[in-house]
Design a protein around this motif. Structure first.
Motif, short mmCIF file in Angstrom:
data_model
loop_
_atom_site.label_atom_id
_atom_site.label_comp_id
_atom_site.label_asym_id
_atom_site.label_seq_id
_atom_site.Cartn_x
_atom_site.Cartn_y
_atom_site.Cartn_z
N MET A 60 18.86 7.58 57.28
CA MET A 60 18.28 8.38 58.35
C MET A 60 19.31 9.46 58.73
O MET A 60 20.48 9.17 58.87
N SER A 61 18.85 10.66 58.94
CA SER A 61 19.74 11.77 59.28
C SER A 61 20.22 11.66 60.73
O SER A 61 19.61 10.99 61.55
N ALA A 70 17.54 12.88 63.01
CA ALA A 70 16.49 11.88 63.24
C ALA A 70 16.97 10.81 64.20
O ALA A 70 16.22 10.36 65.08
N LEU A 71 18.23 10.38 64.06
CA LEU A 71 18.78 9.39 65.00
C LEU A 71 18.85 9.95 66.42
O LEU A 71 18.58 9.24 67.38
#
Length: 154
Positions: free
Chosen positions: A1-2, A5-6
């Protein structure tokens, strides 16, 4: 997850917790929801990011040309070096989100116990969301008067 995105995910979790504090009827189920699905998930995300960053399992996406942070350098320069990465920003922000939501829940419970209406609580919760320590300080000042008055009547 980027990291982006986090960042979005942790903000969504925090927003849901704050919305529950402000809008849902307070009781044991809502309290548990905010504590475990709000604060707890944020703490879990923070822990996973911490392990990934400091265990070398995730790329912090540092600005080009910067040396790796020295965690033993607890100074302004040392902390700046850590936070000059996407991972540093997201983990730091998640730290704020978790603690501010925890403090917000404490304020809400304390205000309920001291007989403050929900309408009276909203400004303190909002300021705590936006500027945690200022909201907490404002609540501590206001609650003291009510706490002293209650102590005199006992």
């Amino acid at each position: 997850m980027s990291w982006d995105a986090l960042f979005v995910l942790t903000n969504a979790i925090a927003f849901a917790g704050w919305a529950a504090l402000a809008l849902l009827p307070r009781g044991p189920k809502v309290s548990a929801l905010v504590l475990y699905l709000g604060v707890g998930l944020l703490c879990l995300a923070y822990t996973a990011m911490f392990i990934a960053l400091f265990g070398g399992l995730a790329d912090p996406q540092r600005l080009p040309g910067l040396p790796p942070p020295d965690l033993g350098d607890y100074s302004v320069d040392g902390l700046r070096a850590f936070f000059m990465s996407d991972g540093g920003i997201v983990i730091g922000w998640t730290h704020y989100l978790a603690f501010d939501l925890f403090v917000g829940q404490w304020i809400a419970k304390d205000a309920d116990n001291k007989g403050f209406s929900r309408i009276a609580q909203v400004p303190f919760l909002f300021v705590t969301l936006m500027a945690g320590p200022i909201g907490l300080l404002a609540w501590l000042v206001v609650r003291e008067r009510r706490a002293r008055a209650a102590a005199r009547t006992e």
